[in-house]
Motif scaffolding. Structure first.
Motif, PDB file in Angstrom:
ATOM      1  N   TYR A 139      44.120  35.367  77.620  1.00  0.00           N
ATOM      2  CA  TYR A 139      42.963  35.027  76.786  1.00  0.00           C
ATOM      3  C   TYR A 139      42.275  33.773  77.309  1.00  0.00           C
ATOM      4  O   TYR A 139      41.049  33.736  77.439  1.00  0.00           O
ATOM      5  N   TYR A 140      43.052  32.750  77.626  1.00  0.00           N
ATOM      6  CA  TYR A 140      42.481  31.515  78.151  1.00  0.00           C
ATOM      7  C   TYR A 140      41.740  31.779  79.465  1.00  0.00           C
ATOM      8  O   TYR A 140      40.632  31.284  79.668  1.00  0.00           O
ATOM      9  N   ASN A 173      40.359  34.597  80.522  1.00  0.00           N
ATOM     10  CA  ASN A 173      39.153  35.402  80.321  1.00  0.00           C
ATOM     11  C   ASN A 173      38.045  34.664  79.598  1.00  0.00           C
ATOM     12  O   ASN A 173      36.889  35.075  79.674  1.00  0.00           O
ATOM     13  N   THR A 174      38.364  33.607  78.879  1.00  0.00           N
ATOM     14  CA  THR A 174      37.329  32.870  78.144  1.00  0.00           C
ATOM     15  C   THR A 174      36.797  31.662  78.907  1.00  0.00           C
ATOM     16  O   THR A 174      35.907  30.979  78.401  1.00  0.00           O
ATOM     17  N   TYR A 198      34.766  39.503  82.712  1.00  0.00           N
ATOM     18  CA  TYR A 198      35.550  40.066  81.618  1.00  0.00           C
ATOM     19  C   TYR A 198      34.692  40.988  80.751  1.00  0.00           C
ATOM     20  O   TYR A 198      35.139  42.057  80.336  1.00  0.00           O
ATOM     21  N   ARG A 199      33.458  40.587  80.473  1.00  0.00           N
ATOM     22  CA  ARG A 199      32.566  41.435  79.677  1.00  0.00           C
ATOM     23  C   ARG A 199      32.288  42.763  80.386  1.00  0.00           C
ATOM     24  O   ARG A 199      32.256  43.813  79.747  1.00  0.00           O
ATOM     25  N   VAL A 219      33.888  34.761  82.192  1.00  0.00           N
ATOM     26  CA  VAL A 219      33.389  35.472  81.016  1.00  0.00           C
ATOM     27  C   VAL A 219      32.590  36.712  81.407  1.00  0.00           C
ATOM     28  O   VAL A 219      32.785  37.794  80.844  1.00  0.00           O
TER      29      VAL A 219
END
Length: 142
Positions: free
Chosen positions: A53-54, A56-57, A65-66, A62
């Protein structure tokens, strides 16, 4: 990641720590090592989810990942891929059922315990019956 998902990961880590402590403190050979391993695996997988999560954010990741999430959503709804997944599931089910019958026959040839032979044969029969019930339910639903 939603706040509830982060809370669940934290709860999994706490449960994993508790399992590790229980696994270290009890002195039953087989079960203590199994409980310890389950706790460690729960902790490790939860931490990896948080790291993912870290990663990908982060601002530089970002957009990629989108794109990946968008492609996954398309793949989940693509009719051809849905049919391919259904076919793969059917083939794996059929292979598993046949393997259970063959394994029960081989176990009977090697004079394995009656319980083992019955369990293997019972699993194959249960798979067949369950698949038939699900198939009939889906036919009526559609």
């Amino acid at each position: 990641m939603k706040k509830s998902n982060k809370i669940m990961l934290a709860i999994y880590i706490v449960i994993g720590i508790a399992l590790v402590i229980i696994g270290v403190t009890i002195q039953v050979d087989y079960y203590s090592s199994m409980i310890f391993a389950m706790g460690f695996a729960l902790i490790f997988s939860s931490i990896l989810q948080l790291v993912r999560y870290y990663h990908n954010t982060r601002p530089e990741n970002v957009e990629a990942y989108r794109k990946k999430v968008r492609q996954q959503e398309i793949n989940l709804k693509d009719e051809r891929k849905v049919q391919l997944r259904n076919r793969a599931g059917y083939i794996s089910w059929a292979v598993t059922m046949v393997a259970c019958f063959i394994a029960s026959f081989i176990a009977a040839l090697f004079r394995a315990g009656t319980l083992i032979v019955c369990i293997l044969a019972g699993v194959a029969v249960a798979e067949y019956i369950l698949a038939t019930i699900i198939y009939r339910y889906l036919c009526k639903k559609m």
